[in-house]
Write a protein that holds these residues in place. Sequence first.
Motif, short mmCIF file in Angstrom:
data_model
loop_
_atom_site.label_atom_id
_atom_site.label_comp_id
_atom_site.label_asym_id
_atom_site.label_seq_id
_atom_site.Cartn_x
_atom_site.Cartn_y
_atom_site.Cartn_z
N GLU A 200 -45.01 12.18 -8.18
CA GLU A 200 -43.96 11.35 -7.89
C GLU A 200 -42.69 12.00 -8.50
O GLU A 200 -41.64 11.93 -7.74
N PRO A 232 -43.08 1.60 -12.49
CA PRO A 232 -42.49 3.08 -12.18
C PRO A 232 -42.63 4.18 -13.05
O PRO A 232 -42.96 3.85 -14.15
N SER A 235 -38.15 7.90 -15.71
CA SER A 235 -36.76 8.12 -15.01
C SER A 235 -36.22 9.49 -14.60
O SER A 235 -35.53 9.49 -13.81
N ASN A 238 -37.19 13.48 -9.52
CA ASN A 238 -36.62 13.18 -8.23
C ASN A 238 -37.48 12.16 -7.79
O ASN A 238 -37.63 12.13 -6.52
N LYS A 240 -38.81 8.95 -5.95
CA LYS A 240 -38.14 8.18 -4.93
C LYS A 240 -38.23 6.80 -5.39
O LYS A 240 -39.10 6.53 -6.06
N ALA A 241 -37.27 6.05 -4.93
CA ALA A 241 -37.33 4.56 -5.13
C ALA A 241 -38.42 3.65 -4.94
O ALA A 241 -38.76 2.66 -5.35
N ILE A 242 -39.08 4.11 -3.73
CA ILE A 242 -40.16 3.66 -3.05
C ILE A 242 -41.61 3.99 -3.58
O ILE A 242 -42.69 3.58 -3.27
#
Length: 476
Positions: A200, A232, A235, A238, A240-242
């Motif tokens: 991710e 999540p 931080s 890169n 993705k938000a989804i």
Amino acid sequence: MNSTFHGLETAKRALFAQQNGLYTTGNNIANANTLGYTRQRVNFAATEGWPPASMNRSQFAGQLGTGVSAESIHRVREFYLDVQYRAENAKVGYYASNASAMAKLEDILNETGKDPVGLARVLNDFRDSWQELSTNPENDGVREVVIQRGHAVADTFQHLYNTIQFYRQDLGKQVDGDVDKINSLLRGIDDLNRQIAQMEPHGYLPNNLYDERDRLVDELSGYMAIEVEKIPGESNGNAKAIAEGIYVIRVNGIEIVNKDRYLELQVDRQDGYVANVSFGGVPVEFEDLPLGKMKSLIENYGYDDGKGTYPELLAKLDSLADEFAANVNGAHAKGFKKDGQQGGNLFIEGAGAAGIKMLDQIEPDDLAPSLTIDGSGDGKNARNVAESIQGVMSEYERMIGRIGVEAQFANQQRKSAATLKTAVEENRLSVGTVSLDEEMMDMIKFQHAYNAAARTITVIDEMLDKIVNGMGVGGR
């Protein structure tokens, strides 16, 4: 001033984007029958218009579009429906296992159906033989029937006990096998968490890994009720938000899977019973065991030195066998034989259902059906022996009634839970499963968009050809 090749770049982006749509649709069609596959969709987004906001930008009435990009390929799935499905799946696992265990008991006891041949019938036949002996106390044939039916009662007690014990041991093997299966699922989920966490941060959405992880979590939920939380990723990177991040799985507040490790299930047995249940050494009380197949297996197999469906039934059979032997022996001892001697024991006492048996040396003349010392054959004591069996018969019938009610309840709960699970599963499938009709429509849509983008490039090529080869040739 915008570029001469602005239109070519816009059309090229359209080509690539629609191509991604076509490839994703093809992948959905290819996996229409793949277990656990969730349909995927391309997120299209318009690229930033031209000119960008800047101090020396060209003056236009508005920004000029620059095309489209495939931002991401995501799964069409609702996490809330997954939560509902797993909750109902745990209930189905628990009640289906209970129903199966109770069905086995009903088959073993064999007290239902058109021709039941269980312990109730054998006891009734034994009692009837004593009643027959009370009317024919001198008949050796009737005496022989009493003895044979006495052996039948003892044999039936032993058969029931040994068969139930055999199935209980089989439940123990299922417990061990399912512990291994649960730990294998936890290990697989942990491994997928790690792979996902590595991919991710590079901007990828590993949809196939997501699908496999959800499939394993769904399977795990049948063994025990679990709580799943999405955490999540880091931080940095890169991501993705989804991006879905890792799964943290909890059982009764214990994190059995998180980003760092997983805890294996341990079920310790002692003296033939489950003594301890823990996750990675963290104990779980029997009363707090999460709902699911594992809890049902432990409850039926037995725990905490004799608690549980099968152990309690075996203990009840032991109690009934001892009571039966004591009652028959006590009543028989008050009677007299043909030779005037007082009757003795017919059955071994205190040996439980597994050890009860009729004394080997019992002969027809050893029966004491009379209450008169001269052995005149009044048959009154035979009636007393027959009546002594009635208490055991009544208690056994109550036990059978309780088992029948529990089996019926388990079946009702199983059907109810299965109905709810099916309803949730249908809702989930309506969201995430592949519809070939819908995919064919998307295929046509992307095909036409791709052809139109290709046609746009052709038109722009003709325009540029006119500029390059048709301008500046006047007056030659």
